[in-house]
Design a protein around this motif. Structure first.
Motif, PDB file in Angstrom:
ATOM      1  N   ILE A 174     -36.412  30.405  34.217  1.00 41.28           N
ATOM      2  CA  ILE A 174     -37.774  29.849  33.297  1.00 41.28           C
ATOM      3  C   ILE A 174     -38.923  28.606  33.803  1.00 41.28           C
ATOM      4  CG2 ILE A 174     -36.645  28.650  31.542  1.00 41.28           C
ATOM      5  CD1 ILE A 174     -33.687  29.430  31.581  1.00 41.28           C
ATOM      6  N   VAL A 175     -38.192  27.908  34.380  1.00 38.26           N
ATOM      7  CA  VAL A 175     -39.592  27.421  35.136  1.00 38.26           C
ATOM      8  C   VAL A 175     -40.634  27.675  35.250  1.00 38.26           C
ATOM      9  CG1 VAL A 175     -40.194  25.811  36.513  1.00 38.26           C
ATOM     10  CG2 VAL A 175     -37.864  25.369  35.742  1.00 38.26           C
TER      11      VAL A 175
ATOM     12  N   SER B  61     -41.891  28.968  31.696  1.00 36.92           N
ATOM     13  CA  SER B  61     -42.400  27.776  31.017  1.00 36.92           C
ATOM     14  C   SER B  61     -44.264  27.319  31.339  1.00 36.92           C
ATOM     15  CB  SER B  61     -41.436  26.928  31.134  1.00 36.92           C
ATOM     16  OG  SER B  61     -40.526  27.149  30.577  1.00 36.92           O
TER      17      SER B  61
ATOM     18  N   ARG C 255     -28.331  18.687  31.215  1.00 34.67           N
ATOM     19  CA  ARG C 255     -28.122  19.394  29.928  1.00 34.67           C
ATOM     20  C   ARG C 255     -28.899  18.798  28.515  1.00 34.67           C
ATOM     21  NH1 ARG C 255     -30.147  24.425  30.200  1.00 34.67           N
ATOM     22  NH2 ARG C 255     -29.312  24.637  28.108  1.00 34.67           N
TER      23      ARG C 255
ATOM     24  N   THR D 152     -38.337  31.292  26.362  1.00 31.65           N
ATOM     25  CA  THR D 152     -38.277  30.759  27.197  1.00 31.65           C
ATOM     26  C   THR D 152     -36.637  28.945  26.956  1.00 31.65           C
ATOM     27  OG1 THR D 152     -39.472  28.994  26.568  1.00 31.65           O
ATOM     28  CG2 THR D 152     -40.100  30.561  28.555  1.00 31.65           C
TER      29      THR D 152
ATOM     30  N   THR E 107     -32.000  18.131  28.923  1.00 32.37           N
ATOM     31  CA  THR E 107     -33.441  19.126  28.414  1.00 32.37           C
ATOM     32  C   THR E 107     -32.778  19.427  26.803  1.00 32.37           C
ATOM     33  OG1 THR E 107     -32.913  20.207  30.194  1.00 32.37           O
ATOM     34  CG2 THR E 107     -33.904  21.716  28.952  1.00 32.37           C
TER      35      THR E 107
ATOM     36  N   CYS F 270     -31.496  21.123  35.871  1.00 26.23           N
ATOM     37  CA  CYS F 270     -30.795  22.225  35.635  1.00 26.23           C
ATOM     38  C   CYS F 270     -30.358  22.516  36.871  1.00 26.23           C
ATOM     39  CB  CYS F 270     -30.218  22.836  34.639  1.00 26.23           C
ATOM     40  SG  CYS F 270     -30.614  22.135  32.660  1.00 26.23           S
TER      41      CYS F 270
ATOM     42  N   PHE G 271     -32.395  29.301  36.337  1.00 26.42           N
ATOM     43  CA  PHE G 271     -33.330  28.292  35.684  1.00 26.42           C
ATOM     44  C   PHE G 271     -34.716  28.108  35.969  1.00 26.42           C
ATOM     45  CE2 PHE G 271     -28.640  26.585  34.750  1.00 26.42           C
ATOM     46  CZ  PHE G 271     -29.111  26.765  33.166  1.00 26.42           C
TER      47      PHE G 271
ATOM     48  N   TYR H 276     -25.872  19.570  24.924  1.00 25.98           N
ATOM     49  CA  TYR H 276     -27.906  20.179  24.977  1.00 25.98           C
ATOM     50  C   TYR H 276     -27.650  19.680  23.080  1.00 25.98           C
ATOM     51  CZ  TYR H 276     -31.372  23.213  24.777  1.00 25.98           C
ATOM     52  OH  TYR H 276     -33.209  23.282  24.597  1.00 25.98           O
TER      53      TYR H 276
ATOM     54  N   ASP I 293     -32.955  29.246  27.696  1.00 25.67           N
ATOM     55  CA  ASP I 293     -32.426  27.951  28.450  1.00 25.67           C
ATOM     56  C   ASP I 293     -31.507  28.511  27.765  1.00 25.67           C
ATOM     57  OD1 ASP I 293     -33.001  25.876  30.213  1.00 25.67           O
ATOM     58  OD2 ASP I 293     -32.442  25.131  28.460  1.00 25.67           O
TER      59      ASP I 293
ATOM     60  N   THR J  55     -34.725  21.296  32.368  1.00 28.98           N
ATOM     61  CA  THR J  55     -34.451  22.520  33.047  1.00 28.98           C
ATOM     62  C   THR J  55     -34.831  23.028  34.746  1.00 28.98           C
ATOM     63  OG1 THR J  55     -35.850  23.750  31.592  1.00 28.98           O
ATOM     64  CG2 THR J  55     -34.979  25.361  33.070  1.00 28.98           C
TER      65      THR J  55
END
Length: 431
Positions: A179-180, A183, A114, A30, A117, A101, A176, A63, A34, A98
């Motif tokens: 990904i959340v 995660s 970013r 993850t 994160t 984002c 994104f 980032y 990202d 995230t």
């Protein structure tokens, strides 16, 4: 006649250790996704947000640099807490970043998201590697790193193509969001099933956080590892952010075929990961690192100077290049993990991750200044980046040699290991 019972071959890992490897690999998936998802999204983000290659490089490096600074600030405290609690603290912050984002609407909001994160995400890798070093001995650490580093390839196979497809088909924010969701599932599993990782807190003399950080940064053996990490980060951070734009505009690959390239390359990398890890344990970490570095250098020079290229050849070159990169990542991670003393592992890993992120962020920013997008959309001077990467790779081979010598002497001086294979590595008195 009675049959003689054949003794069962002892398992290398217990079921709980397999869970730890799997959950850390998924967690790394993850976090890496990202970061890496921005690379294929570059071809979409630059025209959509109307930003230049230099601005896109700033989004990527923002980032990395914030992650590096955060890691340095956290290093002094990294050995003062249960590593599970530390992991969850930064993972929650990573998920929140995230979300930001996914809500960003322009260049500046995305840049700030970013940076936020990175403050949390950049520390997660160092905590994960500290956990691995605490729980697994050097003899099997190459295997563990091989499986955990499969997250890098897995992000190519599953994440990057899916992210690019979602962004290309609907909206660039959607990757994104995915990904959340993943995660959150990983976070719940860690909370419910991971045991505390606090062995380093037992029989430990409390030290001032800033003094601990200063001693970690200034110790000569550690400084050599940090210097090697600085150059190790150069290659990926310079080439990958512009990979999709280079493929589309210079190699003549259609955007529709980019997911196919990432999928095939990632599948080969995933298959190679465990094999490379096992080879590192049997053949030697440094030997595998040298072979992977030379392999990568040759392929990078060829790749970065290509013009219009058939799809099949681009796929073959990508597979060869990422196989070399995986060899360097797995072997170097396993070797560097043996450098710190047990009481310094958290601080060392945090500083090492910070050095990697900051140097990678600077490398990305410099790459954005070198690469120029002309009126036809092509990226000029991409070949120059290739030569810079190869130069850094050759220097790193020499630097890693001295680290290998130090680790060999350290392990030879350590007391005999009578504990199970996956137990905590015996402590070596600091010099």
């Amino acid at each position: 006649m009675t049959k003689t019972a054949i003794p069962e071959k002892p398992k290398i890992f217990t079921s709980y250790e397999v869970f730890i490897i799997a959950i850390l690999a998924t967690l790394q998936f993850t976090v890496i996704l990202d970061f890496m998802v921005l690379s294929p999204l570059g071809a979409i983000l630059m025209p959509t947000l109307k930003i230049t290659p230099a601005q896109f490089a700033m989004v990527v490096s923002g980032y990395a640099i914030s992650a590096g600074v955060s890691g340095l600030l956290a290093a002094g405290f990294a050995d003062k807490y249960d590593r599970k609690k530390l992991l969850m603290f930064f993972y929650v912050g990573f998920v929140v970043g995230t979300v930001f984002c996914a809500l960003a609407q322009d260049y500046y909001s995305l840049l700030l998201a970013r940076i936020f994160t990175g403050i949390f995400g950049g520390v997660i890798g160092s905590v994960s590697f500290a956990i691995i070093t605490d729980l697994f001995r050097m003899e099997v650490r190459g295997r563990v790193m091989g499986f955990v580093q499969m997250a890098f390839a897995g992000s190519q196979v599953l994440g990057i193509p899916l992210g690019f497809y979602l962004a290309n088909r609907w909206d660039w924010h959607l990757p994104f969001v995915v990904i959340v969701i993943v995660s959150l599932i990983v976070g719940v599993l860690i909370v419910l099933y991971m045991k505390p990782v606090d062995t380093h807190l037992h029989n430990k003399v409390q030290r001032n956080a800033f003094k601990h950080l200063f001693q970690t940064v200034t110790r000569p053996e550690y400084a050599k590892a940090f210097a090697a990490t600085t150059l190790l980060a150069t290659g990926g951070f310079m080439l990958l952010p512009f990979g999709s734009a280079f493929s589309v505009n210079n190699l003549g690959i259609s955007k529709d075929y980019l997911p196919l390239i990432y999928i095939i390359t990632g599948l080969f990398s995933m298959a190679a990961g465990p094999f490379i890890g096992k080879l590192s344990d049997s053949m030697g970490k440094y030997k595998v690192f040298v072979l992977g570095s030379l392999w990568t250098a040759v392929v990078v020079i060829f790749y970065c100077n290509l013009g219009i290229t058939p799809l099949w050849l681009v796929i073959v070159i990508s597979v060869l290049m990422f196989t070399g990169v995986s060899s360097r990542m797995i072997s170097s991670s396993a070797l560097i993990s043996a450098v710190p003393e047990p009481l310094d592992r958290g601080a060392f890993m945090s500083v090492n991750s910070s050095v990697q992120q900051i140097s990678g962020g600077i490398a990305t920013f410099v790459a954005g200044l070198i690469v120029v997008q002309n009126s036809n959309g092509k990226l000029d001077h991409y070949g120059t980046l290739g030569y810079v990467v190869v130069g850094a790779t050759l220097i790193t081979i020499v630097m890693m040699y001295f680290l290998d010598q130090y680790v060999s002497q350290k392990l030879a001086a350590a007391p005999p290991k009578s504990a199970p294979v996956a137990s905590v590595e015996p402590e070596v008195a600091p010099s």
